[in-house]
Design an enzyme around this catalytic site. Structure first.
Site, short mmCIF file in Angstrom:
data_model
loop_
_atom_site.label_atom_id
_atom_site.label_comp_id
_atom_site.label_asym_id
_atom_site.label_seq_id
_atom_site.Cartn_x
_atom_site.Cartn_y
_atom_site.Cartn_z
CB ILE A 15 44.43 54.70 -29.97
CG1 ILE A 15 45.60 55.15 -29.11
CG2 ILE A 15 44.73 53.37 -30.66
CD1 ILE A 15 45.79 54.32 -27.86
CB THR A 16 41.61 55.23 -35.20
OG1 THR A 16 42.69 54.59 -35.88
CG2 THR A 16 41.76 56.74 -35.30
N GLY A 17 40.14 52.83 -33.70
CA GLY A 17 39.87 51.40 -33.68
C GLY A 17 40.38 50.74 -32.42
CB SER A 20 38.28 44.66 -29.33
OG SER A 20 38.14 44.82 -30.73
N GLY A 21 41.19 44.20 -29.33
CA GLY A 21 42.39 43.79 -30.07
C GLY A 21 43.60 44.66 -29.82
CE1 TYR A 171 44.26 44.19 -43.70
CE2 TYR A 171 46.03 42.75 -44.43
CZ TYR A 171 45.44 43.52 -43.45
OH TYR A 171 46.03 43.62 -42.21
#
Length: 290
Positions: A15-17, A20-21, A171
């Site tokens: 899982i990248t990133g 947190s969150g 974005y």
């Protein structure tokens, strides 16, 4: 989504990133199901601390930490090499890393930062891990997009925002690229046992845009947080797509709240998707064929 709890025992997930969150909540959810989970982030100390937290919260000791700045293609390549060395099989890749930056900035590779992190990093990482995913099949590639993709346009004449930059436009374009990448990936992987799905996690209360927020985000986010999903709620669809037997074999599909949905009409343009693939492959130094 069904009430039946799947098991991920014996399966490996990247899982990248995920310090947190939504990313960390996804790691917690999949580790709780028994998966061996690899989490990533820019700061290895933060990643290691997050890994300790996930292990403690789930009782699953098989949580590994990998540091990598995904804005750098060299770092993406190093991450892929380290994962391949550590993981003899890979069952799920969750391309979760991403963000919003109001001002235009360049990566070390000279690319516009939003496009590089939100789209090209996942594109390159997926390609580098694809052989392992194929040999481990049936396997899944899950990509986190956003409902903002509906306002996106792949502007080949100004893909890097050199002529005119807007944080929101960049974005939205990158999130549309996520959806189109998934659909094109699914087409290219037909018959391999590797599936590709993409999702909108909802509007989630995280540190989104905190590094470089627009004026609008500075005003809206503090006021709206109590109406937003928690990271755990935002991670629910990622966890579902990574683990549920219900979606075994589902590919080239967009999900919202655990249900199949129709994405932006532009996202189904196969000619644009094929061109985006070729341009992306060129920008990361790969051949266009996968």
């Amino acid at each position: 989504m069904a009430d039946e709890t799947p098991t991920m025992a014996g399966k490996a997930v990247l899982i990248t990133g995920s310090t947190s969150g939504i990313g960390k909540a996804t790691a917690v959810g999949l580790a709780a199901l028994g998966a061996r989970v690899a989490i990533t982030g820019r700061d290895i100390k933060r990643v290691e601390a997050a890994a300790v937290g996930v292990r403690g919260e789930t009782g699953n000791p098989d949580v590994d930490a990998f540091g990598a700045d995904l804005s750098s293609q060299a770092e993406v390549r190093r991450l892929a090499a380290e994962v391949l060395d550590a993981y003899p099989r890979l069952d799920v890749l969750v391309n979760n890393a991403g963000g919003f930056w109001a001002t235009r900035r360049l990566t070390v590779d000279g690319l516009e930062h939003t496009f590089a992190v939100n789209h090209l990093a996942g594109f390159l990482l997926t390609e580098l891990l694809l052989d392992r995913l194929k040999t481990s099949a049936p396997t899944r590639v899950v990509t986190v997009s956003s409902g903002a993709h509906s306002a996106g346009k792949i502007d080949f004449e100004d893909l890097q925002g050199e002529r005119r930059y807007s944080g929101q436009k960049a974005y939205s374009q990158s999130k549309l690229a996520n959806v189109m990448f998934t659909y094109e990936l699914a087409r290219r992987l037909e018959g391999t046992g590797v599936t590709a799905t993409v999702l909108h996690p909802g509007v989630v209360s995280t540190g989104f845009a905190a590094e470089d927020p627009s004026l609008l985000f500075k005003v809206i986010l503090p006021l709206g947080r109590r109406f937003m999903k928690t990271p755990q709620q935002g991670a629910a669809t990622s966890i579902y797509l990574a683990s549920s037997p219900e979606v075994e074999g589902a590919t080239g599909v967009y999900f919202v709240n655990g249900r199949r949905r129709t994405s932006n009409k532009a996202s189904y343009d196969t000619a644009v998707a094929a061109r985006l693939w070729e341009v992306s492959a060129d920008l990361v130094g790969l051949t266009a064929s996968m």
